[in-house]
Design a protein around this motif. Structure first.
Motif, mmCIF file in Angstrom:
data_model
loop_
_atom_site.group_PDB
_atom_site.id
_atom_site.type_symbol
_atom_site.label_atom_id
_atom_site.label_comp_id
_atom_site.label_asym_id
_atom_site.label_seq_id
_atom_site.Cartn_x
_atom_site.Cartn_y
_atom_site.Cartn_z
ATOM 1 N N ILE A 194 56.050 -15.444 -2.310
ATOM 2 C CA ILE A 194 55.507 -16.717 -1.817
ATOM 3 C C ILE A 194 56.581 -17.794 -1.703
ATOM 4 O O ILE A 194 56.488 -18.688 -0.873
ATOM 5 N N ASP A 195 57.627 -17.670 -2.516
ATOM 6 C CA ASP A 195 58.707 -18.664 -2.469
ATOM 7 C C ASP A 195 59.752 -18.353 -1.395
ATOM 8 O O ASP A 195 60.731 -19.080 -1.273
ATOM 9 N N ASN A 196 59.571 -17.269 -0.659
ATOM 10 C CA ASN A 196 60.567 -16.903 0.342
ATOM 11 C C ASN A 196 59.966 -17.029 1.750
ATOM 12 O O ASN A 196 59.334 -16.102 2.259
ATOM 13 N N SER A 240 58.608 -24.610 -6.912
ATOM 14 C CA SER A 240 58.192 -24.136 -5.587
ATOM 15 C C SER A 240 57.921 -25.332 -4.679
ATOM 16 O O SER A 240 57.709 -26.448 -5.156
ATOM 17 N N ILE A 241 57.882 -25.065 -3.369
ATOM 18 C CA ILE A 241 57.526 -26.142 -2.448
ATOM 19 C C ILE A 241 56.071 -26.561 -2.698
ATOM 20 O O ILE A 241 55.270 -25.741 -3.161
ATOM 21 N N SER A 287 45.051 -20.957 -4.241
ATOM 22 C CA SER A 287 45.207 -21.580 -2.927
ATOM 23 C C SER A 287 46.355 -20.936 -2.153
ATOM 24 O O SER A 287 46.249 -20.680 -0.951
ATOM 25 N N ARG A 288 47.459 -20.664 -2.842
ATOM 26 C CA ARG A 288 48.595 -20.028 -2.139
ATOM 27 C C ARG A 288 48.246 -18.595 -1.747
ATOM 28 O O ARG A 288 48.651 -18.118 -0.677
ATOM 29 N N SER A 289 47.488 -17.903 -2.597
ATOM 30 C CA SER A 289 47.067 -16.539 -2.235
ATOM 31 C C SER A 289 46.174 -16.577 -0.997
ATOM 32 O O SER A 289 46.243 -15.687 -0.146
ATOM 33 N N ALA A 290 45.339 -17.604 -0.909
ATOM 34 C CA ALA A 290 44.479 -17.734 0.265
ATOM 35 C C ALA A 290 45.333 -17.948 1.518
ATOM 36 O O ALA A 290 45.051 -17.374 2.581
ATOM 37 N N TYR A 291 46.374 -18.766 1.394
ATOM 38 C CA TYR A 291 47.276 -18.941 2.541
ATOM 39 C C TYR A 291 47.959 -17.618 2.893
ATOM 40 O O TYR A 291 48.198 -17.319 4.070
ATOM 41 N N LEU A 292 48.289 -16.829 1.871
ATOM 42 C CA LEU A 292 48.921 -15.530 2.131
ATOM 43 C C LEU A 292 47.967 -14.637 2.939
ATOM 44 O O LEU A 292 48.399 -13.904 3.839
#
Lengths: 56, 575
Positions: free
Chosen positions: A23-25, B174-175, B260-265
């Motif tokens: 996710i960080d890449n 992280s961003i 939330s990031r997993s959902a974006y993935l």
């Protein structure tokens, strides 16, 4: 004393989960995000069209 | 040396070059929205059979330009601004290669003007989809290609800025989640533009006679890789804006960054495959291809939207409850700032996207029940729910926020601004709901005359279809009034709003930097790592009101899904 205080920090640095690395890449994500639809939507779809027999 | 300005109200940092580009892209987007809105009014007043305003040739010309200006030019110009905000502003970084940023803007501007010019010349009324073998003028395709190349450059300026921010260590950890959402949007944009290049470049050569033939089915598959994916950029971008506004208005933090990031993935992996639902009734591709790309892969993207739809209001609820709004299930929602257009635009966007756009999208993505409504006016109803009340309202909300912060002007007509989201959202919701009904009765999309006057084979729609189209069109007119109010407030504020910074003149509203004294060479402080959300580990629900809202959505979906299958069964006349 110094050894014990450094160790947890080191461990923490080493323990980056695989998902976090992904996710960080952004460029790895870019590759996956373009490859998935290219393979499953475009290439697969185009292969189906080009294998339709031409009408006699 | 990079120069930065600090917003005195919000503490946001603006890199001088990024600030100019954000303004220029946002203004270009507003112009495209104006053109799209006027044309939308003409389209609505023509499809309202009792008015039937335009003759056929002008209707198809207006519909073509409306589709392209609204779905491509307005949205993607604004998304360029979003990418620059999400990278440069939120990461406190200088913009990578401002020169290429301006190349992006100029190419997109030239492309947009060229395509509009081709359409209004009258020989390119081929609809947004421009299906081969219908042929438009060469500069119609060339304009779209230039626009797409510009957008691709913008995406790589965005990725370059991420690299600069990481190398120069402008942030820790992280961003931010909002920037991650923009990364998702940019990734989808790259696939979108690549698909566009694959099909539009040969189509351009076909239009000038260098290629003799474009296969119609091949065109449809590859074109939808661009046409539908371009709307998926919107989804990723407007969800990012939901998170942004929740943070700005309530100080809300995501309930779980991981979730939330997993959902974006899931969006990155699966969202673009939903392009296939446009091909569900095409004979050339197999059921396996259709079912995998829609009924399996697409549902994983739908799952992602449901996660965002739960976590955004959930984070607002948690933030509101922390402020003491704890009575009952919904005090947090009742006491939300409903007169703040930044919030009300965003919340209407969230609700209509989920209830109208999301549910109808699943219906359209299911091969069997898609047959009931395929190519009917149900389809534009669906994408008006996703792109107009979904994306456009989210973009409108963040624009209200940006007027004082970015443009340094006070918003004019604050009373109208409070009402604008309800006028626009209300009108468009009426349009969408009644077009959904008319589509279920089989009313065609893109058709000039419901009466089929002079057609060799006539068809009589039930009287109800005319009523639904009339009421829907009335809602559309209200929506256009709401859109005009938005443009009046925003453009009026840029021209006549009270200056919050003395040097914020007319030219500064269109991209010229503020006075040199506003900027400093000093680098902004490093953006700290996001703190972990607190108080999210109790034994009870932390957001019970949101949970109930999610259940309401689920029940609505189940009932509507059942109705559609029942309707399909009645079409078969087997029960």
């Amino acid at each position: 004393m110094k050894e014990t205080s450094d160790k947890p920090e080191k461990d923490q640095e080493e323990k980056i989960p695989a998902m976090q690395t992904l996710i960080d890449n952004p460029f790895l994500l870019l590759f996956i995000g373009v490859a998935m639809p290219t393979v499953f939507y475009l290439i697969w779809g185009i292969m189906e069209i080009v294998t339709i027999p031409v009408a006699p | 040396m990079a120069q930065f300005r600090t917003c005195p109200d919000t503490g946001l940092y603006f890199h001088k070059s990024a600030e100019s580009l954000i303004k220029a892209n946002a203004v270009a987007a507003a112009v495209a929205l104006l053109v799209a809105g006027v044309l939308g009014l003409l389209v609505v007043l023509t499809r309202w059979q009792a008015v039937h305003l335009l003759p056929a040739d002008q209707f198809y010309m207006a519909l073509t330009a409306h589709g392209i200006d609204a779905l491509i030019f307005w949205i993607i110009f604004f998304e360029m601004a979003v990418l620059y905000v999400a990278s440069s502003v939120l990461l406190r970084s200088r913009l990578a290669t401002p020169f290429w940023g301006w190349v992006q803007f100029v190419l997109m501007l030239v492309g947009a003007i060229m395509t509009n010019w081709a359409i209004f010349q009258g020989n390119s009324s081929v609809m947004m989809t421009s299906y081969a073998p219908m042929q438009a003028a060469p500069h119609f395709y060339l304009g779209l290609i230039l626009f797409a190349v510009g957008a691709l450059i913008g995406c790589f300026v965005f990725f370059g800025t991420l690299v600069v921010a990481k190398q120069e260590k402008t942030y820790d950890g992280s961003i931010p989640l909002v920037t991650f959402g923009a990364v998702t949007a940019a990734i989808i944009a790259v696939f979108t533009i690549a698909s566009g290049a694959i099909i539009l470049v040969p189509t351009f050569f076909w239009s000038i006679g260098y290629i003799s033939h474009i296969d119609a089915e091949m065109y449809r598959i590859v074109w939808w890789g661009m046409g539908h994916s371009s709307q998926q950029i919107n989804v990723a971008a407007h969800v990012a804006i939901w998170y942004l506004i929740a943070g700005l208005v309530f100080g809300a933090r995501p309930m779980s960054e991981k979730v939330s990031r997993s959902a974006y993935l899931l969006y990155i992996l699966f969202l673009q495959l939903a392009c296939a639902h446009h091909i569900l009734v095409d004979p050339g591709v197999s059921a396996e291809w259709k079912v995998f790309n829609t009924s399996y892969a697409m549902y994983l993207a739908v799952l992602a939207s449901m996660i965002h739809g739960l976590t955004v209001p959930g984070s607002i609820e948690v933030a509101q409850r922390a402020k003491g709004f704890n009575n009952g299930l919904f005090e947090w929602l009742r006491k939300a700032p409903w007169d703040n257009p930044v919030f009300s635009s965003m919340f209407i966007s969230l609700v209509t996207f989920g209830f109208l756009g999301g549910i109808t999208g699943v219906v359209m993505g299911t091969e069997q029940i898609n047959l009931i409504i395929h190519n009917t006016i149900y389809v534009p109803a669906h994408f008006h729910a996703t792109v107009v009340t979904g994306t456009t309202m989210a973009f409108m909300g963040v624009t209200f926020f940006l007027i004082p912060v970015l443009f340094r002007r006070q918003m004019i007509l604050p009373g109208l601004a409070k009402l604008q989201p309800y006028i626009f959202g209300g009108g468009m919701t009426i349009l969408i709901l009644f077009m959904l009904g008319a589509g279920t009765l089989g009313v065609s999309r893109r058709h000039w005359d419901m009466d089929f006057t002079g057609a060799a084979l006539g068809f009589d729609y039930p009287g109800m279809a005319y009523t639904l189209m009339g009421i829907g069109a009335f809602g559309g007119v209200i929506g256009v009034v709401g859109g005009a109010a938005f443009l009046l407030i925003t453009v009026g504020s840029l021209l006549f709003g009270k200056k919050l910074e003395p040097s914020a003149g007319l030219l500064q509203s269109f991209g010229v930097p503020l006075a040199a004294s506003c900027y400093t060479d000093e680098r902004p402080a490093i953006l700290p790592r996001a703190a972990a959300a607190e108080g999210h580990h109790g034994s009870s629900f932390e957001a019970p009101g949101t949970f109930v809202l999610a259940l309401v959505l689920l029940v609505t979906f189940v009932v509507y899904y059942f109705i559609n299958w029942k309707y399909l069964a009645s079409v078969w006349q087997l029960s």
